[in-house]
Design a protein around this motif. Structure first.
Motif, PDB file in Angstrom:
ATOM      1  N   LYS A 180       0.281 -11.599  -8.403  1.00  0.00           N
ATOM      2  CA  LYS A 180       1.443 -11.556  -9.300  1.00  0.00           C
ATOM      3  C   LYS A 180       2.673 -10.923  -8.659  1.00  0.00           C
ATOM      4  CE  LYS A 180      -1.016 -11.539 -13.689  1.00  0.00           C
ATOM      5  NZ  LYS A 180      -1.064 -10.910 -15.010  1.00  0.00           N
ATOM      6  N   GLY A 181       2.486 -10.301  -7.505  1.00  0.00           N
ATOM      7  CA  GLY A 181       3.623  -9.687  -6.826  1.00  0.00           C
ATOM      8  C   GLY A 181       3.994  -8.305  -7.305  1.00  0.00           C
ATOM      9  N   THR A 182       3.143  -7.682  -8.096  1.00  0.00           N
ATOM     10  CA  THR A 182       3.406  -6.342  -8.594  1.00  0.00           C
ATOM     11  C   THR A 182       3.227  -5.347  -7.457  1.00  0.00           C
ATOM     12  OG1 THR A 182       2.412  -7.087 -10.642  1.00  0.00           O
ATOM     13  CG2 THR A 182       2.721  -4.728 -10.415  1.00  0.00           C
ATOM     14  N   PRO A 183       4.061  -4.430  -7.159  1.00  0.00           N
ATOM     15  CA  PRO A 183       5.284  -4.028  -7.854  1.00  0.00           C
ATOM     16  C   PRO A 183       6.564  -4.614  -7.254  1.00  0.00           C
ATOM     17  CG  PRO A 183       4.713  -2.325  -6.301  1.00  0.00           C
ATOM     18  CD  PRO A 183       3.671  -3.410  -6.169  1.00  0.00           C
ATOM     19  N   ILE A 184       6.462  -5.401  -6.179  1.00  0.00           N
ATOM     20  CA  ILE A 184       7.688  -5.838  -5.499  1.00  0.00           C
ATOM     21  C   ILE A 184       8.278  -7.121  -6.053  1.00  0.00           C
ATOM     22  CG2 ILE A 184       7.166  -4.628  -3.351  1.00  0.00           C
ATOM     23  CD1 ILE A 184       6.202  -7.293  -2.175  1.00  0.00           C
TER      24      ILE A 184
ATOM     25  N   GLU B  66       0.803  -1.226   0.000  1.00  0.00           N
ATOM     26  CA  GLU B  66       0.000   0.000   0.000  1.00  0.00           C
ATOM     27  C   GLU B  66       0.838   1.278   0.000  1.00  0.00           C
ATOM     28  OE1 GLU B  66      -4.247  -0.653   2.169  1.00  0.00           O
ATOM     29  OE2 GLU B  66      -2.521  -0.351   3.451  1.00  0.00           O
ATOM     30  N   ASP B  67       1.939   1.271   0.721  1.00  0.00           N
ATOM     31  CA  ASP B  67       2.730   2.501   0.828  1.00  0.00           C
ATOM     32  C   ASP B  67       3.539   2.813  -0.425  1.00  0.00           C
ATOM     33  OD1 ASP B  67       4.466   0.384   1.268  1.00  0.00           O
ATOM     34  OD2 ASP B  67       5.642   1.432   2.789  1.00  0.00           O
ATOM     35  N   MET B  68       3.654   1.854  -1.354  1.00  0.00           N
ATOM     36  CA  MET B  68       4.422   2.115  -2.576  1.00  0.00           C
ATOM     37  C   MET B  68       3.572   2.069  -3.839  1.00  0.00           C
ATOM     38  SD  MET B  68       6.583  -1.434  -2.787  1.00  0.00           S
ATOM     39  CE  MET B  68       6.706  -1.689  -1.041  1.00  0.00           C
ATOM     40  N   CYS B  69       2.303   1.693  -3.705  1.00  0.00           N
ATOM     41  CA  CYS B  69       1.441   1.598  -4.880  1.00  0.00           C
ATOM     42  C   CYS B  69       0.061   2.150  -4.557  1.00  0.00           C
ATOM     43  CB  CYS B  69       1.321   0.143  -5.324  1.00  0.00           C
ATOM     44  SG  CYS B  69       0.186  -0.062  -6.712  1.00  0.00           S
ATOM     45  N   PRO B  70      -0.332   3.229  -5.225  1.00  0.00           N
ATOM     46  CA  PRO B  70      -1.643   3.821  -4.979  1.00  0.00           C
ATOM     47  C   PRO B  70      -2.775   3.180  -5.801  1.00  0.00           C
ATOM     48  CG  PRO B  70      -0.398   5.229  -6.437  1.00  0.00           C
ATOM     49  CD  PRO B  70       0.517   4.083  -6.057  1.00  0.00           C
ATOM     50  N   ALA B  71      -2.526   2.024  -6.399  1.00  0.00           N
ATOM     51  CA  ALA B  71      -3.511   1.284  -7.197  1.00  0.00           C
ATOM     52  C   ALA B  71      -3.874   1.978  -8.506  1.00  0.00           C
ATOM     53  CB  ALA B  71      -4.769   0.979  -6.377  1.00  0.00           C
ATOM     54  N   THR B  72      -3.047   2.877  -8.957  1.00  0.00           N
ATOM     55  CA  THR B  72      -3.304   3.624 -10.185  1.00  0.00           C
ATOM     56  C   THR B  72      -3.525   2.709 -11.382  1.00  0.00           C
ATOM     57  OG1 THR B  72      -1.885   5.363  -9.319  1.00  0.00           O
ATOM     58  CG2 THR B  72      -2.415   5.479 -11.657  1.00  0.00           C
TER      59      THR B  72
END
Length: 110
Positions: free
Chosen positions: A77-81, A12-18
Motif C-alpha cells: 500500500k506504500g505506507t508511510p511514504i 525501515e528507517d522511518m517505520c518501526p512496524a508499530t
C-alpha cells in the motif's frame, strides 16, 4: 497463527512496524476474524529493490515455524511514504510459488 512479516527495506528507517504489530495484537484489519493466538516468528525486510531476497527469507521463516507469511502494508500500500512497491505483486507470486499452498499469504497488514 505463526506469522513471518516481510517489510520494505526502503521504509525501515522511518517505520518501526508499530502499526503492523498493533493490528496483529488487536486482531484488526488484515487479522480480523483470526481466532488463534498470533505469534510473530520473524520480521525481515525484502532485502531491497527489487525484493529478490523476500522469497528466500519467507522460506526461512516457514522453516522456523511460520504458517503465515504477511507482506506489510509498506510494500503493498506504500505506507508511510505513499508509494507502493512496484515489485510487490511479483514478490507475492514468487513467494506463493516457492512456499506452496500449505502456507497462508496475507498481502497487507493495515
Amino acid at each position: 497463527m505463526k506469522v513471518g512479516l516481510i517489510r520494505c527495506q526502503q521504509t525501515e528507517d522511518m517505520c518501526p512496524a508499530t502499526t503492523d504489530f498493533k493490528v496483529m495484537k488487536e486482531k484488526k484489519l488484515a487479522f480480523e476474524g483470526v481466532e488463534d493466538e498470533i505469534e510473530i516468528v520473524g520480521v525481515v525486510s525484502c532485502g531491497g529493490c527489487p525484493g529478490k531476497k523476500a522469497v528466500t527469507r519467507a522460506v526461512e521463516m516457514v522453516r522456523r515455524g511460520a504458517d503465515t507469511i504477511v507482506l506489510a502494508s509498506c510494500l503493498t500500500k506504500g505506507t508511510p511514504i505513499g508509494v507502493p512497491c512496484p515489485h510487490a505483486d511479483q514478490m507475492q507470486s514468487s513467494i506463493e510459488r516457492k512456499v506452496g499452498d500449505s502456507i497462508q499469504l496475507i498481502g497487507y497488514t493495515h
